[in-house]
Write a protein that holds these residues in place. Structure first.
Motif, PDB file in Angstrom:
ATOM      1  N   UNK A 122      54.397  35.282  49.002  1.00 51.19           N
ATOM      2  CA  UNK A 122      54.524  35.937  50.305  1.00 51.19           C
ATOM      3  C   UNK A 122      53.722  37.225  50.390  1.00 51.19           C
ATOM      4  N   UNK A 123      53.519  37.871  49.247  1.00 57.28           N
ATOM      5  CA  UNK A 123      52.797  39.144  49.230  1.00 57.28           C
ATOM      6  C   UNK A 123      51.522  39.052  48.418  1.00 57.28           C
ATOM      7  N   UNK A 124      50.767  40.134  48.420  1.00 57.36           N
ATOM      8  CA  UNK A 124      49.513  40.199  47.671  1.00 57.36           C
ATOM      9  C   UNK A 124      49.788  40.243  46.169  1.00 57.36           C
TER      10      UNK A 124
ATOM     11  N   UNK B 141      47.843  41.383  42.369  1.00 60.10           N
ATOM     12  CA  UNK B 141      46.729  42.086  41.741  1.00 60.10           C
ATOM     13  C   UNK B 141      46.391  41.404  40.426  1.00 60.10           C
ATOM     14  N   UNK B 142      45.114  41.162  40.189  1.00 60.76           N
ATOM     15  CA  UNK B 142      44.634  40.530  38.971  1.00 60.76           C
ATOM     16  C   UNK B 142      43.584  41.424  38.337  1.00 60.76           C
ATOM     17  N   UNK B 143      43.719  41.695  37.045  1.00 58.36           N
ATOM     18  CA  UNK B 143      42.688  42.431  36.324  1.00 58.36           C
ATOM     19  C   UNK B 143      41.656  41.433  35.843  1.00 58.36           C
ATOM     20  N   UNK B 144      40.403  41.717  36.128  1.00 62.36           N
ATOM     21  CA  UNK B 144      39.291  40.870  35.712  1.00 62.36           C
ATOM     22  C   UNK B 144      38.507  41.623  34.648  1.00 62.36           C
ATOM     23  N   UNK B 145      38.270  40.972  33.510  1.00 58.01           N
ATOM     24  CA  UNK B 145      37.548  41.623  32.418  1.00 58.01           C
ATOM     25  C   UNK B 145      36.209  42.159  32.899  1.00 58.01           C
TER      26      UNK B 145
ATOM     27  N   UNK C 298      42.510  42.223  44.320  1.00 53.94           N
ATOM     28  CA  UNK C 298      43.693  41.962  45.148  1.00 53.94           C
ATOM     29  C   UNK C 298      43.503  40.655  45.891  1.00 53.94           C
ATOM     30  N   UNK C 299      44.481  39.756  45.770  1.00 53.11           N
ATOM     31  CA  UNK C 299      44.469  38.501  46.516  1.00 53.11           C
ATOM     32  C   UNK C 299      45.605  38.517  47.523  1.00 53.11           C
TER      33      UNK C 299
ATOM     34  N   UNK D 115      41.776  32.956  47.814  1.00 55.55           N
ATOM     35  CA  UNK D 115      41.427  32.360  46.526  1.00 55.55           C
ATOM     36  C   UNK D 115      40.325  33.160  45.843  1.00 55.55           C
ATOM     37  N   UNK D 116      40.252  33.033  44.508  1.00 52.69           N
ATOM     38  CA  UNK D 116      39.202  33.678  43.715  1.00 52.69           C
ATOM     39  C   UNK D 116      39.058  32.954  42.390  1.00 52.69           C
ATOM     40  N   UNK D 117      37.897  33.118  41.746  1.00 49.93           N
ATOM     41  CA  UNK D 117      37.678  32.581  40.405  1.00 49.93           C
ATOM     42  C   UNK D 117      38.178  33.604  39.400  1.00 49.93           C
TER      43      UNK D 117
END
Length: 66
Positions: A9-11, A13-17, A24-25, A30-32
């Motif tokens: 339901x909410x955003x 956060x993903x840390x990407x190396x 933020x999604x 969507x994202x890789x």
């Protein structure tokens, strides 16, 4: 890398190396992302994200007690 879609339901956060700030999604976005992220596994198990191109993780059946 796998295609990840936020189904929560909410955003999220993903840390990407290699990046200085988290990605933020928003819901439905969507994202890789790296499949080995422990947060991805936890959110996938909770049904909050969808990982495209991979089968859903199977749950192990517990051995029955006699």
């Amino acid at each position: 890398m796998v295609q990840v879609t936020n189904r929560a339901r909410g955003a999220r956060l993903f840390w990407v190396r290699g990046e200085a700030a988290p990605r933020r999604l928003a819901p439905g976005e969507s994202a890789d992302l790296d499949r080995n992220d422990p947060l991805l596994r936890a959110w996938e198990a909770a049904g909050e994200i969808e990982i495209a191109g991979e089968p859903a993780p199977r749950r192990r059946a517990r051995p029955r007690e006699a």
